[in-house]
Every structure is written in C-alpha cells, then in structure tokens.
Write an enzyme that holds these catalytic residues in place. Structure first.
Site, mmCIF file in Angstrom:
data_model
loop_
_atom_site.group_PDB
_atom_site.id
_atom_site.type_symbol
_atom_site.label_atom_id
_atom_site.label_comp_id
_atom_site.label_asym_id
_atom_site.label_seq_id
_atom_site.Cartn_x
_atom_site.Cartn_y
_atom_site.Cartn_z
ATOM 1 N N ASP A 175 -0.558 59.929 2.966
ATOM 2 C CA ASP A 175 -0.846 60.134 4.355
ATOM 3 C C ASP A 175 -1.654 61.203 4.359
ATOM 4 O O ASP A 175 -1.048 62.294 4.156
ATOM 5 C CB ASP A 175 0.589 60.061 5.156
ATOM 6 C CG ASP A 175 0.960 58.635 5.237
ATOM 7 O OD1 ASP A 175 0.367 57.609 4.689
ATOM 8 O OD2 ASP A 175 2.114 58.411 5.587
ATOM 9 N N ASP A 203 1.533 47.314 10.415
ATOM 10 C CA ASP A 203 2.784 47.664 10.743
ATOM 11 C C ASP A 203 3.670 46.698 11.425
ATOM 12 O O ASP A 203 3.350 46.267 12.445
ATOM 13 C CB ASP A 203 2.557 49.125 11.409
ATOM 14 C CG ASP A 203 1.773 50.079 10.775
ATOM 15 O OD1 ASP A 203 2.235 50.468 9.644
ATOM 16 O OD2 ASP A 203 1.011 50.606 11.275
#
Lengths: 205, 255
Positions: B11, B130
């Site tokens: 990330d 997600d």
C-alpha cells in the site's frame, strides 16, 4: 552487437528494455526496418490482440522484411504467436514463419481463463539453445488467452488444459509464449541465451 | 501445473509503503523500491502496488515510481489507485507495469472496464473489490482508502463479479474487509462464493496471519493467488518458509 527491439507500441516494451538493461545488453527500440539495419538480432515483443499488432507491423513495413529475415529473431508472448500462420483471435493472417495456428484456450469448467501465472516448462527438445542452463521443470510467467497447440516446432511445452507451445523454433526464428522479461532468474537466463548463443540451430539456417 | 501465486501488496501513500488496520491508522513500513527488490529476491510471484491515497483525493499514481519498480524487479507487478482514464492506464503500463487494477472508478463508470480491455487486452485489466457482509449479503464499498469518504456501493459483490468478467476483466482481487489487517485468516466463505461465479483468476486479500491461512484459502476457496501485506512487511511470515510449507502441504508453488 546491438539488438533491435521492434516497437509494436504495446505495453510490455518497457519491461523488455529493462530486462536487457539488467543483462547489460546493447539494444535499440526501432520503429521501422531501416532503423535496425546494423542490428544483429531482433526481438518482437507484444501483448494485446493479434489483429491490431499485425496491422501495425504492416504499416511500419516489418511484415515483408520479417518474412525474408535471416537474423536471429525472438518473439515474446503475442510476438511468438505472430510468428505462426493464422490466429483465431481477430481472424487474421500472421507472419507465417512457423507453421501452425493460434487458437483460443479452452474454457473448461474449473479451468480459469486466461492462463495467468507461473507454469513449469517441459523440454520437448533438450538441445533447445534457449534452455541452455535452465533446470527441467523451471517455472516461467505466462499471461495469455490464446495459444498454439504443441506441434512440430514446439521445443518446450507447458500444460494448461492442453499441451501449449511455450518455446517454438524454426531455425533462427524462436518464440516464447511466456514473458522471459518477467520470469525472474530463469527468464533472464533464457534472454541471455538468445543474446549470446550462436547455436547449431541457428547455424543450420 | 500452474503454481498458486503469493503476492505481497504494498500500500503506497505519498511515495512510501504504509499499512493500516481495517483501512485506518496507516503506519510507515518502508521504501517502495527497497521492498520491491526484497520481495522479488525472496520469491514473491508478483507484487501489487496500491496507491490508497489516490482514489479519494482524485490524485493519480506517479509513473516515475512505476518505472523505477519496473527497472528494479524481474517479476510481474500490478499498479492500482485512481486510474480513471485510458491515458492514465497507458502511462502506467508503458512505464512497465504488467497490469493495472481499478476499483472505485469501475463502479462509477463500468464502461471503463470495456474500454481498458479493448485498448490493452483483458490480461492487464484487474478489478479490485472491497467487500463485506451487510445484512446477510456481500456488498461492495468504495473509496476505502479514506475513512471519511468510504461508503457502501449499490452493487452486490456476486453480481459485480459476473458483470466485470462480461465486460472484459482479466483478474479479480477480492479484498474481504472484515478480515483486513486482523490476521485471523482469509474470508473462506466469501471467497468460495465468489469462486463459484468467477471464471477469471481470483486473488484473495485480507486476513493472512499464518502460513496455514494460505494453505486453507488455496485448498478450500480454490483461489489462484493470495495477497498479503502486514505479515510480510513485519516479518511475521518469510516467503521462502511459506513456499516450502505450502509445498509440503501439497499446494503447487514456485520454489
């Protein structure tokens, strides 16, 4: 010795150039055949679809030149497929340097499409120069939805629903369905073999 | 046989690799190039760079670091975060990324998936999702990089999986939000359900905490790859150990 990397304007060109950098090889990205006149070897990279790639090669004048080419030539991924006669994808005539057809990988139940990931190479011809120093069963990175069924020109295969051509050769013309530029140390060795080996297979041509 | 893929996810926020717990409280875990090289050397099969600051704020991934990573490593990698136009996708692919992943922009404009697949080929179009269970159904969430902007999307996860494949997606990364960062194992139930409707490669994300979690998700949910971040960044699991554990457990891996 400079290697000409034919600019097919597809996305994996940068990766191929960086891989050649890592090997310390001299190369030139070329648009048209004239720019490659003093180059000793050629690489034809390519991702994407066969139709647009052939159209681009016709436009840049490469199709006629490659059909008469005598220098060692390495096709990568789509670049390997373009070496064959015909592709079901886009229903298009290819370079016709190696006999064979490009077909869609079968979507069997439970078999994921496209073929994406690290698969094992199985040598069909243990003398294949690209496999010099490569362990049997070494894994390389594949990403493709179309394939050439393992046939007479197949030097190494991988299994995914069917026996697929991983390395094809006809004399000095060779192709990898996988991406040597993204296949770790094994891929680097294969690229190095293409760059450095003057082989009996090439000499035969 | 095709190997199951182990995929460290980095990330990225403001050019650094970070990791939060359930998308919040990000902490700095290192430099992008250094970590990319380390993982490639240790046997990672692929890397994902997820620019979590990009989507909510409208910024895009900077191709400069994409090219740096492409030069440094010889394994495939995917770049995600705020890619909303063909030009932005092209810049990243031509800088050397093997795939691009889109998440919120695909939900905003599903036609974008078709355009990407037509232009660059399905093989480089990854759809990130997600997803978590809400009232008994798996639902998608958008803008998950920013706790203030995160919201539930209209589409349900299983319907969206089928739609993105129809539109030309070449791979799906399913991030199971309830498991993310808590290291209690992948969301097998949700991944199994998605696998049933997913004919393209499926990558599990969220929940890895032990080597056995990887074995479970490969064996039970039949995913093609497993993505993880904190367990790798913090040295909880070393990739060579994980690979040899999976190998002895009968999971096909690249050693």
């Amino acid at each position: 010795m400079t290697i000409a990397v034919i600019n097919t304007s597809t996305a994996n060109i940068a990766s191929v150039l960086y891989a050649l950098d890592r090997l310390g090889a001299a190369y030139r990205l070329v648009d048209c055949p004239e720019e490659a006149q003093d180059c000793a070897r050629l690489i034809l990279p390519g991702v994407g679809a066969a139709g647009p790639a052939m159209a681009a090669l016709h436009k840049s004048g490469w199709v006629e030149v490659l059909r008469k080419e005598t220098r060692p030539l390495l096709g990568i991924c789509l670049g390997m497929q373009l070496l064959f006669d015909y592709s079901e994808e886009s229903d298009v005539a290819l370079l016709g340097l190696i006999p064979g057809r490009v077909e869609r990988l079968k979507s069997e139940p439970k078999l994921v499409w496209p073929h994406m990931g690290w698969n094992a190479l199985e040598a069909v011809n243990s003398d294949e120069p690209l496999l010099n120093g490569v362990e049997p069963g070494a894994r390389v990175y594949f990403v493709h939805g179309f394939y050439v069924k393992a046939g007479p020109a197949c030097q190494a295969k991988a299994h995914y629903g069917d026996d697929i051509t991983a390395i094809a050769r006809q004399g000095y013309i060779v192709g990898c369905q996988f991406h040597p530029e993204r296949s770790g140390a094994v891929g680097a060795k294969i690229l190095e073999n293409f760059i450095t080996n003057t082989t009996s297979a090439e000499a035969r041509s | 046989m095709l190997a199951k893929r182990i995929i460290p996810c980095l990330d990225v926020r403001d050019g650094r690799v970070v990791k939060g717990v359930q998308f919040k409280n990000h902490e700095d875990v290192g430099d992008i190039e250094t970590l990319a090289r380390r993982y490639a050397r240790e046997g990672a099969d692929e890397l994902v760079f997820y620019d979590i600051s990009a989507s909510p704020s409208g910024k895009v991934v900077e191709p400069e670091w994409v090219a740096k990573v492409a030069r440094a490593i010889d394994i495939p990698f995917c770049v995600a975060g705020g890619i909303r136009s063909l030009d932005q996708a092209r810049a990243r692919l031509f800088a050397g990324a093997d795939k691009i992943s889109i998440n919120s922009p695909a939900l905003e404009n599903p036609d974008f998936i078709d355009e990407l697949a037509r232009e660059f080929g399905s093989q480089c179009v990854v759809i990130g999702m997600d997803s978590r269970k809400v009232d008994g159904r798996w639902c998608l969430h958008q803008y998950t990089g920013d706790p203030d902007k995160m919201r539930q999307a209209k589409a349900q996860t299983l319907d969206w999986v089928k739609e993105v494949i129809r539109r030309g997606a070449g791979e799906i990364v399913l991030n199971c939000m309830d498991q993310d960062g808590v290291r209690e194992g992948y969301d097998i139930e949700q991944l199994e359900a998605v696998r049933e409707v997913c004919s393209v490669p499926l990558i599990a994300s969220g929940g890895a905490g032990a080597a056995a979690h990887f074995r479970d998700v490969f064996e039970r949910a039949r995913v093609d790859g497993a993505l993880a971040a904190s367990v790798f960044h913090k040295g909880v699991i070393a990739i060579p150990d994980l690979k040899s554990y999976l190998d002895t457990s009968g999971v096909e891996v690249r050693l």
